[in-house]
Structure formats: C-alpha cells, structure tokens
Design an enzyme around this catalytic site. Structure first.
Site, PDB file in Angstrom:
ATOM      1  N   SER A 247     -11.462  -2.111   1.783  1.00 16.25           N
ATOM      2  CA  SER A 247     -10.866  -2.456   3.079  1.00 16.25           C
ATOM      3  C   SER A 247     -10.449  -1.190   3.804  1.00 16.25           C
ATOM      4  CB  SER A 247      -9.646  -3.362   2.887  1.00 16.25           C
ATOM      5  OG  SER A 247     -10.019  -4.583   2.295  1.00 16.25           O
TER       6      SER A 247
ATOM      7  N   GLU B  62      -6.210   2.544   6.046  1.00 14.56           N
ATOM      8  CA  GLU B  62      -5.633   2.657   4.710  1.00 14.56           C
ATOM      9  C   GLU B  62      -6.421   3.626   3.831  1.00 14.56           C
ATOM     10  OE1 GLU B  62      -6.694  -0.803   1.405  1.00 14.56           O
ATOM     11  OE2 GLU B  62      -5.408  -1.312   3.061  1.00 14.56           O
TER      12      GLU B  62
ATOM     13  N   ARG C  55       0.812  -1.213   0.000  1.00 13.12           N
ATOM     14  CA  ARG C  55       0.000   0.000   0.000  1.00 13.12           C
ATOM     15  C   ARG C  55       0.849   1.269   0.000  1.00 13.12           C
ATOM     16  NH1 ARG C  55      -2.331  -3.702  -1.293  1.00 13.12           N
ATOM     17  NH2 ARG C  55      -4.304  -4.536  -0.520  1.00 13.12           N
TER      18      ARG C  55
END
Length: 303
Positions: free
Chosen positions: A229, A299, A179
């Site tokens: 997510s 995130e 990420r």
C-alpha cells in the site's frame, strides 16, 4: 574523497570480522519494488557484536548507514545510496518459544514467524501471513492487515544504538500506533521482538491464514513488484477507493502504474524508476486533493 576512504575503513573492518561484503551493489536486488541504484557496500551482520562494531564505525567515520530487511516498504533513489547498507542474518534469524511467548530476531521473515506460531498451536499472528517483510520492519511501522496489527501481539522490542548500547522497550514504551513506533522517532536498530500469543487449534489457525492469503491473492497485484500500500489510510476513507473514484486505476508514468487490481498499489511494470514512482505519487496526491479534498500521506519510505 574522504567519504570513500571512510567507507573503505568500514569495509575492511567488516571483512576482517568475516562479514559478507558486496561493493557497489544495486539495491534493486533488495527491495520488493525492484528499484534502486547502487550502495557503496552491502554488508551482512550475523551477530550483535558485529552489528555493534559496524554501527560504531559508521558513527566514528560519519558514514551514512541503513538497515534493510526484505525491503518491502522502501523506494530507493535511482542514484543509489552513498553509504553502507547492513543486512541482518545468522543470530538475527533465531526463533525461540516459551509457552505462549515467542522471541525472535529482527531478521526473521513474517512468513517464517507465522509458520512457527502455527506449528506450535499459537494464534494471533494470522493477519501478518502474506505481509512480505521482516519482524524488525513490521515492528518499526506497526504493520497490520485485516483488523490486526503488531501492537496487538508485541510484548517488547530489543534494540542497539549507534554507540553500541543495547536496550529494551516494553509495552507502551514502544509507542505503537497506526504505521508508527518509537523507532520512527529515533535511529536505534531493532534487534529482536517478543510476542505474546494465545494457544489455539492449529486447524483453525491454518484456516484463518489460508483465508487471508486468498484475499490477498484475489485483491492485490502480487504478480508485479511493488511496495504494498502506497498511502496511509486517511481518516474516514480508504486511499484505494479515493484513487479509483478519481479514475486513476491503470494510470501510469514511465514504468510505474496504478494497479488495475487495487488502486492503493503502484506497481513496477518492469522498467519503473524511482523518479517514475515519485512523479506518479505526486500526481495521485494532487488529483485526490483537487477532486476529493483529501490529503494522501505516503507510507512508503523514500531513501
């Protein structure tokens, strides 16, 4: 007042360049969460020359700017964004192929890219089928799923700076990790991505894509607005599993709720505000910290 005048200068220049300009536009229209107040203006740039001019003007007039793709990883404030939002279209949605190498603009959706690769008998992008973002956003965060990630297939990325200078990062210079990319460390705008794929049987490619999509539909709450997510995967654990073990499945604050289908997702039940989501995120983090001793890192990008 100065900021309003400066924004007007940029809007006028954009309109003179033939850009589509939407003033006081709700950003909830541009995010998969369907949350967010208004931006001063949403401007569509269709080529590198126009984008370069917009970026230079934003820097000259000290006006905040934000590039939005599909808005699939964004949580925008209920108060909106007191700057210019730029969307990429036109040339930024072009795709070309040379053997097993695909070049495309950063505004191309992952869905379009995956279909293009499949139709040209190229495998390697199947994991991205169903990720609701653009190529630029996927490269920015090294998007991944089902054991695959952008790092596996990206050869290079092209960019433009706030001064209108263009350049390219090749291979490891992209600093692709979980990420993360070099673009997490700078404020350059990704304009294009080059992928190296592999020739494969189109039927096998399609089977893998269908398999991944079936898994998504079975396990993820695709019927509700969300940003995918919410938390990064903590080392040695799965965020969704920890949240479920803490009894938080279905827990809600305001219009935001931990999905009953997948605890790693927060969904918008229809009336969720940014504040609802932020409070729910904090509650989840505190609960998991106290019960499991694990720190969950968000995130989703908060704007």
């Amino acid at each position: 007042m100065d900021n309003i005048k400066n924004i007007e200068h940029i809007i006028s220049a954009a309109e003179a360049s033939g850009c589509t300009v939407r003033r006081n536009e709700l950003l909830s229209k541009y995010t998969t969460f369907k949350i967010g107040g208004a931006a001063a203006a949403v401007i569509t740039a269709e080529n590198i020359a126009v984008l370069s001019e917009l970026l230079k003007l934003c820097k000259q007039y000290d006006v905040k700017r934000m590039i939005i793709g599909n808005g699939s990883n964004l949580l925008v404030s209920d108060d909106g964004y007191d700057g210019i939002v730029i969307r990429l279209d036109g040339d930024f949605k072009n795709i070309t192929i040379d053997g097993d190498v695909i070049k495309c603009g950063s505004g191309v959706t992952l869905a379009s890219l995956c279909k293009f690769a499949r139709d040209n008998n190229l495998g390697g992008l199947e994991f991205a089928w169903g990720i609701p973002g653009t190529v630029g956003g996927a490269a920015f965060m090294n998007a991944g799923a089902y054991g695959g990630e952008m790092k596996d297939v990206i050869l290079s990325t092209s960019y433009i700076t706030n001064d209108g200078v263009t350049g390219t990062f090749v291979g490891e210079d992209n600093k692709l990790s979980y990420r993360h990319s070099v673009y997490s460390e700078n404020d350059h705008v990704i304009t294009g991505v080059t992928f190296k794929l592999s020739v494969d049987d189109p039927e096998l490619i399609k089977e893998r894509m269908d398999d991944y999509m079936t898994r998504r539909r079975t396990k993820q709450p695709l019927d509700y607005p969300s940003a995918g997510s919410v938390f990064k995967r903590p080392e040695g654990f799965f965020a969704g599993g920890l949240i479920e073990e803490c009894g938080l499945k279905g827990y809600g604050i305001g219009g935001a709720q931990v999905s009953e289908k997948h605890a790693g997702f927060i969904i918008n039940k229809g009336t969720a505000t940014c504040d609802d989501v932020c409070r729910l995120v904090e509650h989840i983090q505190q609960t998991v910290r106290e019960k499991k001793g694990v720190e969950l890192e968000c995130e989703i990008r908060r704007i």
